[in-house]
Write an enzyme that holds these catalytic residues in place. Structure first.
Site, PDB file in Angstrom:
ATOM      1  N   SER A 258       0.832  -1.192   0.000  1.00 47.45           N
ATOM      2  CA  SER A 258       0.000   0.000   0.000  1.00 47.45           C
ATOM      3  C   SER A 258       0.869   1.245   0.000  1.00 47.45           C
ATOM      4  O   SER A 258       2.063   1.178   0.235  1.00 47.45           O
ATOM      5  CB  SER A 258      -0.907   0.002   1.227  1.00 47.45           C
ATOM      6  N   LYS A 259       0.231   2.373  -0.260  1.00 48.32           N
ATOM      7  CA  LYS A 259       1.011   3.603  -0.360  1.00 48.32           C
ATOM      8  C   LYS A 259       1.698   3.960   0.962  1.00 48.32           C
ATOM      9  O   LYS A 259       2.731   4.600   0.974  1.00 48.32           O
ATOM     10  CB  LYS A 259       0.124   4.755  -0.838  1.00 48.32           C
ATOM     11  N   ARG A 260       1.103   3.506   2.053  1.00 46.46           N
ATOM     12  CA  ARG A 260       1.701   3.787   3.354  1.00 46.46           C
ATOM     13  C   ARG A 260       3.016   3.023   3.572  1.00 46.46           C
ATOM     14  O   ARG A 260       3.838   3.409   4.397  1.00 46.46           O
ATOM     15  CB  ARG A 260       0.730   3.409   4.475  1.00 46.46           C
ATOM     16  N   ASP A 261       3.167   1.931   2.862  1.00 44.15           N
ATOM     17  CA  ASP A 261       4.389   1.145   3.032  1.00 44.15           C
ATOM     18  C   ASP A 261       5.622   1.917   2.591  1.00 44.15           C
ATOM     19  O   ASP A 261       6.730   1.615   3.018  1.00 44.15           O
ATOM     20  CB  ASP A 261       4.280  -0.173   2.239  1.00 44.15           C
TER      21      ASP A 261
END
Length: 500
Positions: A258-261
């Site tokens: 995910s983009k948070r990773d």
RNA sequence: GGCCCGUUCGUCUAGGGGUUAGGACGCAGGAUUUUCAUUCCUGUAACACGGGUUCGAUUCCCGUACGGGCUACCA
């Protein structure tokens, strides 16, 4: 019939690296089959639309070299290729499907349905519940008519008939079977007049004469609905073949990438940098991290696909030749950043100095360095075997552009003796007046001088390196000296003697 | 919960009824380079589990476990 495939992202933010892989596989398939690669923008959700996202998608495809043959920004005669520009088309087909008896109008409000979902465990709008709801199958014709005349609000829902088996012959997964009784009556046309993904997708794929749908695995469950749609419209015989790609998973832990990773693991998960509304929505990308696009493509291609054999490095052209859908893995692939870095290092090493110079130039300019094309190429040659990212050329190798900022004191203390200090000054004299200032000649002369004065190379060479680079790492001493030139080399040798 | 998909070294994967289960990344060691890196060599490590089918299963079938996706008037 010639192959036509499409990459159909939603402009809801920065394009995820997984999306780039989907685009890549579509592109490879199209090129290999002599087909057409199309870019379609699926912007039917007005609430999630993000300005700039479309441009980001196009810029990404250009950066990695996956140019569409048709699509938004690329022309073509099957357009428009932006779904928000095709509203009337979807209306026409939605109503047509109602006429054909495969869809119906529904008037239930989202709020009312939410209430049902809250109170009933597994509530879905389907063949079992639709008779108790507010739609054109239950309401008197006159009332339906007047509601439609009044302009809504209403939605169009797919009428899924129970008791059927729906087979999806997926090119990657084989025969996948769904029971129609378990499917819900999906909304096709929303109350705001926009189509849902399902309707727009099928209508567009049909109208754009798409022959193969290669998309992420998250679409597999709704493919049963899509098959029903093709049947309902009478398009079964031209229905595309489906291939559902495995997802890209987090480097560690559970779930998909995910983009948070990106922030969590300190790695890029987007192709390009993205500036969102807040700092939290700013993301770095592979490009600004210093990846070469060819390396990203190579890395992505092998994340979930491999042709067999032991080759790891592939040019785009080689990928086109080797690609085949049935060699795509079924299981999800973990995002392995170490491998991505390795690919980048490999590509930098193999790149022409001129190509590298074209990357280093802007980077150097950014730092305020002035350098000729010839010098940039020399730097490329000197550093390319010791960098991982493009910016390393001007960061790790900063001393090729400006004076040494910091010296490795430990080495200096160890090597700098009174006797050496005397010798070093004589050496500066030799260097400062040395005629043929190239690496080979200089090396020969300096080594000869060292020996003549009774020293060993090991006594002097580390100090020379220290003078030129400040560190014990880096290119061969005499190569650096040759690149720096006589004046600068002499200046740096003198600077070292000032060190205490 | 329901429906669907998946599972070979830590990671990406090759393979496929009888193999010393191959390669790559990573990691460890060594050689070369009077630096570092590169390069080369060596090592490390895997067929999720249980039942079948079979002379023989990592490979085929069925379960289980685990992982993933979907389950919106989002895509």
């Amino acid at each position: 019939m010639s192959v036509r495939v499409r990459f159909a992202p939603s402009p809801t933010g920065a394009l995820h690296i997984g999306g780039v892989r989907t685009a890549l596989y579509n592109y490879l398939f199209a090129r290999q089959q002599g087909g057409t690669f199309i870019l379609r923008i699926e912007d039917t959700d007005q609430a999630r639309y993000v300005p700039g996202a479309e441009q980001y998608i196009i810029e990404t495809l250009k950066w990695v070299g996956l140019l569409p043959d048709e699509g938004v920004g690329f022309g073509g005669d099957k357009g428009p290729y932006r779904q928000s520009d095709r509203k009337e088309i979807y209306h026409k087909y939605a109503h047509e499907l109602v006429q054909r008896g495969h869809a119906y109008y529904a008037f239930d409000t989202p709020e009312a349905l939410d209430v049902r979902r809250q109170s009933e465990d597994n509530f879905t709008y389907n063949h079992l519940t639709r008779n108790g709801l507010s739609n054109s199958l239950t309401l008197p014709a006159s009332e339906v008519e007047s509601r439609l005349q009044a302009g809504g609000p209403f939605v169009v829902r797919l009428k899924v008939e129970p008791g059927r088996q729906i087979h999806i012959n997926d090119l990657i997964r084989g025969d996948v079977i769904f029971q129609s009784s378990e499917l819900d009556d999906k909304v096709l046309l929303k109350a705001d007049g926009m189509p849902t993904y399902h309707l727009a997708n099928i209508v567009d794929d049909h109208l754009m004469e798409i022959t193969h749908v290669i998309r992420g695995e998250e679409w597999l469950p709704s493919t049963a609905h899509h098959v029903l749609l093709y049947e309902g419209f009478g398009w079964s015989d031209t229905m595309p073949r489906f291939s559902h790609l495995p997802l890209i998973l987090k480097p560690v832990g559970n779930g998909k990438l995910s983009k948070r990773d990106g922030a969590k693991f300190g790695i890029p998960v987007f192709p390009l940098e993205w500036t969102g509304g807040t700092a939290e929505e700013n993301f770095s990308g592979f490009r600004d991290t210093g990846f070469m696009p060819e390396a990203v493509i190579n890395f992505l291609a092998l994340l979930g696909w491999h042709p067999g054999g032991e080759q790891e490095i592939f040019t785009l052209e080689e990928l086109v030749q080797a690609f085949s859908v049935d060699h795509i893995s079924k299981g999800g692939a973990r995002f392995d950043y170490e491998k991505a870095k390795w690919f980048n290092q490999k590509y930098i090493q193999a790149a022409d100095n001129a190509v590298l110079a074209s990357y280093i130039g802007p980077l150097a300019k950014n730092k305020g360095y002035e350098a000729t094309e010839e010098y940039l190429q020399q730097v490329a040659g000197l550093m390319k075997e010791r960098v991982t990212f493009l910016p390393d050329f001007v960061e790790t190798g900063y001393y090729l552009f400006e004076p040494v900022r910091e010296y490795d004191r430990e080495t200096f203390q160890k090597k700098w003796t009174p006797a050496i200090a005397v010798f070093f000054n004589e050496l500066i004299g030799l260097v400062a007046t040395f005629d043929t200032f190239n690496a080979l000649a200089l090396e020969e002369a300096v080594k000869h001088f060292i020996q003549e004065k009774g020293f060993k190379p090991g006594d002097v060479l580390p100090l020379l390196r220290l003078a030129l680079a400040g560190t014990m790492k880096g290119p061969a001493v005499f190569d650096m000296a040759a690149a720096l030139g006589r004046e600068e080399t002499a200046r740096r040798l003198r600077a070292l003697t000032q060190l205490q």
